[in-house]
Design a protein around this motif. Structure first.
Motif, short mmCIF file in Angstrom:
data_model
loop_
_atom_site.label_atom_id
_atom_site.label_comp_id
_atom_site.label_asym_id
_atom_site.label_seq_id
_atom_site.Cartn_x
_atom_site.Cartn_y
_atom_site.Cartn_z
N CYS A 55 -41.89 -96.19 71.90
CA CYS A 55 -40.49 -96.52 71.61
C CYS A 55 -39.84 -97.11 72.86
CB CYS A 55 -39.72 -95.26 71.18
SG CYS A 55 -40.45 -94.41 69.76
N LEU A 56 -39.26 -98.28 72.72
CA LEU A 56 -38.71 -99.00 73.87
C LEU A 56 -37.20 -99.13 73.80
CD1 LEU A 56 -41.30 -101.92 74.13
CD2 LEU A 56 -41.41 -99.67 75.20
N SER A 57 -36.59 -99.13 74.98
CA SER A 57 -35.15 -99.36 75.09
C SER A 57 -34.91 -100.84 75.37
CB SER A 57 -34.57 -98.50 76.21
OG SER A 57 -35.16 -98.86 77.45
N GLN A 58 -33.66 -101.22 75.65
CA GLN A 58 -33.34 -102.60 75.98
C GLN A 58 -34.20 -103.09 77.14
OE1 GLN A 58 -31.39 -104.75 74.53
NE2 GLN A 58 -30.20 -103.50 73.11
N GLY A 59 -34.62 -104.33 77.04
CA GLY A 59 -35.46 -104.89 78.09
C GLY A 59 -36.93 -104.54 77.92
N ASP A 60 -37.29 -104.00 76.75
CA ASP A 60 -38.67 -103.61 76.46
C ASP A 60 -39.21 -102.62 77.49
OD1 ASP A 60 -38.61 -105.21 74.28
OD2 ASP A 60 -40.05 -106.69 75.00
N ARG A 61 -38.39 -101.63 77.81
CA ARG A 61 -38.78 -100.63 78.79
C ARG A 61 -39.01 -99.27 78.15
NH1 ARG A 61 -37.63 -101.66 84.11
NH2 ARG A 61 -39.08 -99.94 84.42
N PHE A 62 -40.08 -98.61 78.60
CA PHE A 62 -40.36 -97.24 78.20
C PHE A 62 -39.81 -96.33 79.28
CE2 PHE A 62 -43.13 -93.48 78.41
CZ PHE A 62 -43.01 -93.01 77.11
N VAL A 63 -38.84 -95.48 78.93
CA VAL A 63 -38.14 -94.71 79.95
C VAL A 63 -38.24 -93.20 79.75
CG1 VAL A 63 -36.51 -96.57 80.42
CG2 VAL A 63 -35.96 -94.89 78.67
N ASN A 64 -38.66 -92.75 78.59
CA ASN A 64 -38.67 -91.32 78.31
C ASN A 64 -40.01 -90.93 77.69
OD1 ASN A 64 -38.26 -88.68 77.34
ND2 ASN A 64 -36.11 -89.07 76.88
N LYS A 65 -40.71 -89.98 78.31
CA LYS A 65 -42.03 -89.61 77.81
C LYS A 65 -41.99 -89.04 76.39
CE LYS A 65 -42.04 -84.95 79.89
NZ LYS A 65 -42.75 -84.04 80.82
N GLN A 66 -40.83 -88.57 75.96
CA GLN A 66 -40.69 -88.09 74.60
C GLN A 66 -40.65 -89.23 73.59
OE1 GLN A 66 -37.20 -85.56 74.60
NE2 GLN A 66 -38.28 -83.86 75.57
N ASP A 67 -40.52 -90.45 74.08
CA ASP A 67 -40.48 -91.62 73.20
C ASP A 67 -41.87 -92.19 72.94
OD1 ASP A 67 -37.77 -91.54 72.79
OD2 ASP A 67 -37.30 -92.88 74.44
N ASN A 108 -29.90 -95.11 68.63
CA ASN A 108 -29.45 -96.45 69.02
C ASN A 108 -30.06 -96.92 70.34
OD1 ASN A 108 -27.83 -96.74 66.73
ND2 ASN A 108 -26.05 -95.80 67.73
N SER A 109 -30.47 -95.97 71.16
CA SER A 109 -31.06 -96.33 72.45
C SER A 109 -32.44 -96.97 72.30
CB SER A 109 -31.16 -95.09 73.34
OG SER A 109 -31.97 -94.10 72.71
N ILE A 110 -33.05 -96.81 71.14
CA ILE A 110 -34.37 -97.37 70.88
C ILE A 110 -34.21 -98.65 70.07
CG2 ILE A 110 -36.59 -97.03 69.71
CD1 ILE A 110 -36.25 -94.02 70.26
N VAL A 111 -34.72 -99.76 70.61
CA VAL A 111 -34.56 -101.05 69.93
C VAL A 111 -35.89 -101.63 69.44
CG1 VAL A 111 -32.49 -101.59 71.24
CG2 VAL A 111 -34.71 -102.34 72.11
N LYS A 112 -36.99 -101.05 69.86
CA LYS A 112 -38.28 -101.59 69.44
C LYS A 112 -39.32 -100.48 69.35
CE LYS A 112 -39.59 -105.60 71.02
NZ LYS A 112 -40.11 -106.69 71.90
N GLY A 191 -52.51 -93.82 78.69
CA GLY A 191 -51.63 -93.81 79.86
C GLY A 191 -51.47 -95.18 80.47
N GLU A 192 -52.57 -95.91 80.61
CA GLU A 192 -52.51 -97.26 81.18
C GLU A 192 -51.78 -98.21 80.25
OE1 GLU A 192 -56.16 -98.92 82.52
OE2 GLU A 192 -56.58 -97.30 83.94
N LEU A 193 -51.93 -98.00 78.94
CA LEU A 193 -51.25 -98.85 77.97
C LEU A 193 -49.73 -98.66 78.07
CD1 LEU A 193 -52.50 -99.25 74.30
CD2 LEU A 193 -50.14 -99.59 74.97
N VAL A 194 -49.31 -97.41 78.13
CA VAL A 194 -47.88 -97.12 78.23
C VAL A 194 -47.32 -97.66 79.54
CG1 VAL A 194 -46.18 -95.26 78.42
CG2 VAL A 194 -48.02 -95.10 76.73
N ALA A 195 -48.11 -97.61 80.59
CA ALA A 195 -47.66 -98.07 81.91
C ALA A 195 -47.26 -99.55 81.89
CB ALA A 195 -48.72 -97.83 82.96
N LEU A 196 -47.80 -100.31 80.94
CA LEU A 196 -47.44 -101.73 80.84
C LEU A 196 -45.95 -101.90 80.57
CD1 LEU A 196 -50.40 -103.04 78.62
CD2 LEU A 196 -50.13 -103.26 81.10
N TYR A 197 -45.34 -100.89 79.94
CA TYR A 197 -43.93 -100.96 79.58
C TYR A 197 -43.03 -100.17 80.54
CZ TYR A 197 -45.81 -102.78 75.21
OH TYR A 197 -46.48 -103.52 74.28
N GLN A 198 -43.63 -99.62 81.57
CA GLN A 198 -42.84 -98.87 82.57
C GLN A 198 -42.51 -99.70 83.79
OE1 GLN A 198 -45.65 -95.47 82.72
NE2 GLN A 198 -43.92 -94.19 82.13
#
Length: 201
Positions: A55-67, A108-112, A191-198
């Motif tokens: 789950c990504l926020s604005q800017g295609d960023r992964f910011v919360n491990k619960q997402d 609403n914080s999740i856009v993608k 883990g490495e896959l998620v890191a692409l969005y961090q």
């Protein structure tokens, strides 16, 4: 009638299925014998593919491990996304793994939502998506069980790849759209896959 998506194609779910709020995302694949990253495997009894949603926020960023919704976190904190469990073999007809999504409940914080599949212990087991065939991702209206869209992946271009970004659901104002991505990546685990969005992309 379901839309068969081509790689890179985006459709509006609001347009194609008015009133759609609850969907089931089904992912499937078959494992073929032989081939692989090192060309050595004859049998692959422990070939384990894991489907996940990032789950990504604005800017295609992964910011919360619960997402991150995956086999070890089957339910998003909002209740909007529920993973129905891990298939360890890929055997059987139809969907190998299913994920339920309530679009109306997504914060609403999740856009993608990014739908991915990676191979568990791929390097240790010397496995890659060259050993996978008939992979697909499909979206079903949970209320009437009608298939809205399907994307069938061509396996030939994923030789040596250990992760796949299958599709994305993206919110644009009040409209949700589905995009067929079909991008292969070489990662050693989720883990490495998620890191692409961090980090900056």
């Amino acid at each position: 009638m379901a839309i068969n998506l081509q790689k890179g194609q985006r459709i509006s779910l609001t347009k194609e299925s008015p009133g759609l709020t609850q969907v089931m995302c089904g992912l499937g694949w078959d494992v073929q014998q032989g081939g692989g990253l090192f060309g050595l495997f004859k049998n692959t009894p422990d070939f384990d593919l894991d489907a996940s949603i990032i789950c990504l926020s604005q800017g295609d960023r992964f910011v919360n491990k619960q997402d991150l919704v995956y086999y070890a976190n089957l339910r998003h904190a909002s209740g909007a996304i529920v993973h129905l469990g891990d298939n360890l073999t890929g055997e059987g007809q139809g969907d190998d793994e299913q994920i339920l999504v309530n679009l109306a409940k997504i914060p609403n914080s999740i856009v993608k939502l990014v739908f991915t599949v990676n191979i568990y212990k791929c390097r240790e087991r010397k496995q890659d998506f060259g050993q996978v065939k008939n992979a697909f991702v499909r979206l079903v209206n949970s209320k009437n069980q009608q298939e809205v869209a399907r994307y069938n992946l061509s396996g030939s271009e994923y030789q040596g790849m250990t992760g796949l970004i299958l599709a994305e659901l993206e919110r644009r104002e009040q409209d949700w759209g589905m995009t067929a991505v079909g991008k292969g990546i070489n990662v050693d685990g989720l883990g490495e896959l998620v890191a692409l969005y961090q980090r900056s992309r």
